[in-house]
Design an enzyme around this catalytic site. Structure first.
Site, mmCIF file in Angstrom:
data_model
loop_
_atom_site.group_PDB
_atom_site.id
_atom_site.type_symbol
_atom_site.label_atom_id
_atom_site.label_comp_id
_atom_site.label_asym_id
_atom_site.label_seq_id
_atom_site.Cartn_x
_atom_site.Cartn_y
_atom_site.Cartn_z
ATOM 1 N N SER A 153 3.785 -0.166 -2.139
ATOM 2 C CA SER A 153 3.387 -0.746 -3.706
ATOM 3 C C SER A 153 4.810 -0.613 -4.282
ATOM 4 C CB SER A 153 2.268 -0.203 -4.222
ATOM 5 O OG SER A 153 2.764 1.636 -4.501
ATOM 6 N N SER B 194 -1.501 -0.804 -4.012
ATOM 7 C CA SER B 194 -2.577 0.128 -3.703
ATOM 8 C C SER B 194 -2.029 1.531 -3.654
ATOM 9 C CB SER B 194 -2.980 -0.682 -2.303
ATOM 10 O OG SER B 194 -4.047 0.008 -1.701
ATOM 11 N N HIS C 13 1.016 -1.146 0.093
ATOM 12 C CA HIS C 13 0.092 0.021 -0.033
ATOM 13 C C HIS C 13 0.701 1.327 0.023
ATOM 14 C CE1 HIS C 13 -3.402 2.919 0.551
ATOM 15 N NE2 HIS C 13 -2.795 3.066 1.720
ATOM 16 N N SER C 14 0.782 2.039 -1.034
ATOM 17 C CA SER C 14 1.166 3.525 -0.924
ATOM 18 C C SER C 14 2.852 3.056 -1.288
ATOM 19 C CB SER C 14 1.073 4.273 0.058
ATOM 20 O OG SER C 14 1.174 5.663 0.008
ATOM 21 N N MET C 15 3.591 3.750 -0.449
ATOM 22 C CA MET C 15 5.095 3.349 -0.498
ATOM 23 C C MET C 15 5.266 1.949 -0.708
ATOM 24 S SD MET C 15 8.232 4.250 2.208
ATOM 25 C CE MET C 15 7.946 2.759 3.177
#
Length: 272
Positions: free
Chosen positions: A104, A128, A100-102
């Site tokens: 990914s 994500s 998720h975020s970083m």
């Protein structure tokens, strides 16, 4: 489900990995990588929603929770090398990566690092809340003062106002967040060959980081990074849509990992 119905995290295996398992031998593994400022504990509620066939391995970056005194990772390369070292022995069965975020970007880099070592490729890559490496907008929040950093956390959601308004708690949180922002904002991905695993892009409908306009551009750029199929799934919510939509997100991941995991009358415990 009570806290005692899951075993304690197996921290003795590696400081990098948290496992919440009932001891059943898994058929698949789901490796989850947190966002900037996030911890392995962000994914703990997922364990109650997974069938016995799937083992959750949540990554614990240094500098947070029980690793608070461990020095922050200096670069993406350093982080990914350490993760590949500890995960390689655990790739003896099919697995998927979820970031998720970083996380990914970390997941994408990790897939390439493992491939370079001749390790098995992930069955799926779930990304994500962030555009693809090389297309994601890079800022300089890590260079700004605490007020700017707090404003960024409030913009994205996911950090309670009680924490940000308390000077002591805020100081603890901002140190970790600043280190993570430094890592992801100074990260410059190398040109790499395309992956050959399917990529599943997940996003919140109101996410300021990866809105509908950006996701329509070849799945936020992710479609250009694999030779396999790219799929987009949008959930109601902001950057941290994963929390209120946890059950739907986990069901989506399971369905894409193996459709049999969500069919045949399986019933799994749930959490709020």
């Amino acid at each position: 489900m009570t806290a005692s119905s899951l075993s304690l995290p197996n921290a003795s295996h590696s400081p990098w990995i948290r496992r919440w398992s009932d001891g059943t031998a898994p058929r698949l593994r789901l490796i989850c990588l947190p966002h900037a400022g996030g911890s392995a504990g962000f994914y703990r509620p997922w364990a109650a929603l997974l069938p016995p066939e799937v083992e959750l391995l949540a990554i614990q970056y240094p500098g947070r929770e029980d690793r608070y005194e461990d020095p922050a990772t200096a670069s993406m390369d350093e982080l990914v090398t350490a993760l590949a070292d500890v995960l390689s022995p655990l790739l003896d069965r099919p697995y998927a990566l979820f970031g998720h975020s970083m996380g990914s970007a970390v997941a994408w880099e990790l897939a390439h690092e493992l491939n370079g070592r001749g390790a098995p490729a992930p069955r799926r890559l779930f990304v994500s809340g962030r555009a693809a490496p090389g297309t994601a907008v890079v800022g300089d929040v890590h260079r700004q003062d605490d007020d700017v950093l707090c404003a960024e956390l409030r913009r994205l959601g996911g950090t309670s106002s009680e924490v940000l308004d308390d000077p002591g708690l805020r100081a603890l949180v901002l140190g970790t967040v600043r280190d993570d922002y430094r890592l992801i904002e100074t990260y410059r991905p190398s040109v790499r060959p395309r992956l050959d695993c399917p990529v599943h892009v997940l996003t919140g409908s109101e996410d300021p980081e990866l809105g509908q306009e950006r996701i329509s551009e070849r799945a936020g750029g992710w479609a250009d990074l694999t030779t396999a199929r790219t799929e987009v799934r949008t959930f109601p919510g902001d950057h941290f849509y994963l929390t209120p939509r946890r059950r739907e997100v986990v069901a989506t991941v399971l369905r894409r990992m193996d459709p049999s995991l969500t069919t045949g009358g399986h019933m799994w415990p749930s959490t709020p």
